[in-house]
Enzyme design. Structure first.
Site, PDB file in Angstrom:
ATOM      1  CG  HIS A  18      -1.792   1.196   1.345  1.00 54.71           C
ATOM      2  ND1 HIS A  18      -3.111   1.218   0.956  1.00 54.71           N
ATOM      3  CD2 HIS A  18      -1.533   2.445   1.818  1.00 54.71           C
ATOM      4  CE1 HIS A  18      -3.622   2.410   1.174  1.00 54.71           C
ATOM      5  NE2 HIS A  18      -2.683   3.181   1.701  1.00 54.71           N
ATOM      6  CD  GLU A  19       1.737   3.496   3.719  1.00 48.54           C
ATOM      7  OE1 GLU A  19       1.972   4.599   3.191  1.00 48.54           O
ATOM      8  OE2 GLU A  19       0.688   3.270   4.361  1.00 48.54           O
ATOM      9  CG  HIS A  79       0.445   6.342  -0.800  1.00 56.38           C
ATOM     10  ND1 HIS A  79      -0.618   6.989  -1.392  1.00 56.38           N
ATOM     11  CD2 HIS A  79      -0.046   5.792   0.349  1.00 56.38           C
ATOM     12  CE1 HIS A  79      -1.704   6.828  -0.657  1.00 56.38           C
ATOM     13  NE2 HIS A  79      -1.391   6.107   0.401  1.00 56.38           N
ATOM     14  CG  HIS A  90       0.350   8.595  -7.416  1.00 54.24           C
ATOM     15  ND1 HIS A  90      -0.761   9.011  -6.712  1.00 54.24           N
ATOM     16  CD2 HIS A  90       0.240   9.165  -8.636  1.00 54.24           C
ATOM     17  CE1 HIS A  90      -1.495   9.786  -7.477  1.00 54.24           C
ATOM     18  NE2 HIS A  90      -0.913   9.903  -8.641  1.00 54.24           N
ATOM     19  CD  GLU A 141      -5.044   6.656   1.019  1.00 56.67           C
ATOM     20  OE1 GLU A 141      -4.450   5.563   0.867  1.00 56.67           O
ATOM     21  OE2 GLU A 141      -4.567   7.607   1.657  1.00 56.67           O
ATOM     22  CE1 TYR A 154      -6.934   4.866   3.296  1.00 55.07           C
ATOM     23  CE2 TYR A 154      -8.059   6.602   4.504  1.00 55.07           C
ATOM     24  CZ  TYR A 154      -6.894   5.955   4.153  1.00 55.07           C
ATOM     25  OH  TYR A 154      -5.689   6.401   4.642  1.00 55.07           O
TER      26      TYR A 154
END
Length: 660
Positions: free
Chosen positions: A438-439, A442, A445, A467, A577
């Site tokens: 998940h991190e 980011h 991106h 998100e 979310y």
């Protein structure tokens, strides 16, 4: 490490000079550089603010502010990050003081306080067609002129009450905590012959404890505390929800209501089926333990029986983690991103870092060989470190300077994994692997955005889209092929057994109906509070809980305890979310699932259409470019085990089947 803010070098090799971040600042240097930057900032603002209205140009107005903003973001994020991770208490204190003095890092907020600067930007806007402004120039100008965020104050009664709630606790005997593992009990603080449970752990112990009366006490206490917070926030908030939502993808409260109503309607049959299953579990256990059974399911029962449903999938997470040694997961993650996105990752030796455990990687574009960014990994817990499961920080935004040179993007990921030793390797639980991916979603991106203005880096997209890229990457830890690439047994090197993989993949569907209906109740309650259409949050929560979840008309402790956290942050994206997950599932199912989850062509389309534009385009436009159509909810519902009769024009079924 003392208060001098020493810098560590893993080897004497030279590191890249276009990394502007400094980790060797002493407290005195932090104060000095902060004061110098404030002086410089004021000079730039004064220079722009004193321009003759007829002489404003893109270069002397927008570009001048943009260069300062890019430099300011680096200063601000560097200090913020040192506050989170520096081993030196003196450095952390100095960065805290510095952050209080610096203006907001996003100049959209600063312009609100400088009417002279605002008037020059407005004057430029009036003659924008004459000055040949580029599309991104116009977008930046519009953002500065539209700055209007509503700031909360730290001395509000709501914030004070929130702090008081965090300090609350309840005590129980060991007998009252039946079912809780001994390891968990050993960490609790003793209070006489009882054990103390702090407020932030109520939900966790409700999941573990099989004693109904204990769960009830925890649930009711949590409910009462949350209710006080909700009453306070309903008094403090102003009816500004349409005002703030207009900046997001959703645009209006009415559109958000339609979105939530549609999802609730489609998820409710699944939620009803799951609730019936939970009630049967309760009936069976009450018979087994000779406990009274009244045929009802209460809110304080939910965490415990949802955990029992998870156990039915038969996933032994202690066995599973033996296949997720950190170094294998990390290399697999980088390999997947390399193959999908056309990136190459290499360790930077000799990089200045804030702690010897930290590593720095360089990211290059495979096709051109050009460096596009760097990122730090700070993965091991230590004293004084920010305690969080996983956290991404954008440290240096990629952008163009006014002289045409490009500043590369630099980010960091912080986790609190236990540091491995020679005798004890670091083995990740699957939920830690999900967080890691998940991190890193980011991260890619932020690194892949190729924009002119720092204000349009990848983290500055609409709040309800931010998100989506991180949730997108989570999907790869629920699919067989990538799971095999990021795992092997830490001793034997063997792959995860197929039966364990199948159980894990199926377990993603556990309790999905109830979980998402709970979220919808949270968001609808929050929306009502913002709009001030509700005078009594407790009654509204009872009504929503009964209508959407089908539970008895009691206050829901889980919903309320989470809701006050939503209230405390993201006032313009409390629903973000869920909205983002719907979009991420549409992208994943409609392109990657259909054309191949490791298909490099789809990966490059994703990079070019979604990641590369950063916030220089509207998310709706980027999604349409990638999907070839407007986004919809169908893939999201499919991913939750709901079979749809129409999706992309034909019947599709979920890839992983719900356990009966």
């Amino acid at each position: 490490m003392g208060g001098t803010g020493e810098v560590y070098f893993s080897s004497p090799t030279w590191a890249y000079t276009d990394n502007l971040l400094r980790w060797d600042l002493s407290p005195e240097q932090i104060q000095q550089t902060t004061d110098e930057f404030i002086t410089k900032s004021n000079k730039v603002f004064d220079a722009v603010g004193s321009l003759d209205l007829d002489s404003v140009t893109v270069n002397n107005t927008l570009k001048a502010l943009a260069d300062l903003e890019a430099e300011h973001m680096v200063q601000w994020t560097m200090l913020t990050y040192l506050f989170l991770v520096s081993p030196s208490k003196e450095v952390r204190r100095a960065t805290c003081r510095a952050r209080m003095k610096l203006p907001h890092p996003m100049f959209v907020e600063v312009v609100r306080t400088r009417n002279d600067v605002y008037r020059r930007i407005l004057a430029l806007g009036l003659k924008v067609d004459e000055v040949n402004a580029a599309v991104e120039d116009k977008r930046y100008m519009e953002r500065l002129l539209a700055g209007n965020s509503i700031l909360e104050t730290e001395d509000s009664s709501y914030v004070q009450l929130q702090h008081q709630v965090k300090c609350l606790s309840l005590t129980f005997s060991r007998d009252e905590l039946g079912g809780v593992p001994e390891d968990d009990l050993s960490y609790l603080e003793a209070d006489g012959d009882k054990l103390k449970i702090k407020h932030d752990k109520y939900k966790y112990f409700m999941e573990k404890c099989f004693v109904p009366e204990t769960r009830k006490k925890l649930g009711k206490a949590d409910n009462q505390n949350s209710m006080e917070l909700l009453k306070e926030c309903s008094r403090e908030f102003k009816p500004h929800i349409d005002f703030v939502l207009n900046k997001n993808m959703v645009k209006s409260a009415n559109k958000l209501s339609i979105f939530l109503e549609e999802l609730a309607h489609k998820l409710k049959p699944l939620g009803d089926k799951e609730r019936t299953n939970l009630l049967k579990l309760k009936e069976d256990e009450c018979q087994q333990r000779s406990l009274p059974y009244d045929g009802k399911l209460y809110e304080w029962d939910m965490p415990y029986y949802k955990a029992q449903v998870m156990k039915q999938y038969g996933v032994d997470h202690n066995q599973l983690k033996e296949y997720f040694p950190l170094e294998v997961v990390t290399q697999g993650l980088l390999d997947i991103c390399q193959d999908l996105l056309g990136l190459s990752f290499s360790l930077v030796h000799g990089a200045p870092v804030w702690h010897p455990d930290v590593t720095l990687y360089r990211v290059t574009d495979l096709s051109s060989g050009q460096t596009i960014g760097q990122f730090y990994l700070d993965l091991f817990t230590r004293e004084g470190m920010y305690k969080v499961a996983g956290h991404f920080v954008g440290l240096q935004p990629g952008c163009l300077w006014s002289d045409g040179s490009r500043q590369m993007a630099i980010g960091a990921i912080v986790t609190n994994f236990s540091k491995p030793t020679a005798d004890s390797p670091l083995l990740l639980m699957h939920n830690d692997v999900v967080t890691y991916f998940h991190e890193f979603g980011h991260m890619v991106h932020y690194l892949c955005a190729q924009v002119d203005y720092a204000a349009f880096n990848g983290r500055e997209v609409e709040t309800d889209f931010v998100e989506a890229p991180s949730q997108m990457l989570e999907n790869w830890v629920w699919e067989k092929e990538p799971l095999q690439r990021i795992s092997k047994h830490y001793k034997t090197g063997a792959p995860i057994p197929d039966d364990l993989l199948d159980k894990l993949i199926k377990s993603r569907l556990a309790n999905t109906g109830i979980i998402y209906l709970e979220k919808i109740v949270q968001y609808k309650l929050y929306q009502a509070l913002h709009a001030q259409t509700v005078l009594d949050p407790a009654n509204e929560c009872r009504r929503l809980s009964k209508d959407i979840l089908g539970f008895p008309a009691f206050q829901s402790p889980i919903i309320l305890s989470i809701c006050y956290q939503l209230v405390a942050s993201h006032s313009d994206g409390f629903y973000r979310y869920l909205w983002s997950e719907v979009l991420s599932m549409d992208m994943f199912y409609s392109r990657f699932k259909e054309e191949g989850i490791m298909n490099p062509k789809v990966g490059l389309d994703y990079r070019n259409c979604i990641l590369k534009p950063g916030a220089s385009k509207d998310a709706k436009e980027m999604l349409k470019n990638f999907l070839g159509r407007e986004p919809n909810q169908e893939a999201f519902l499919l991913s939750k085990g709901i079979t749809l009769s129409t999706c992309s024009g034909r019947k599709l079924r979920p890839r992983c089947w719900r356990k009966d």
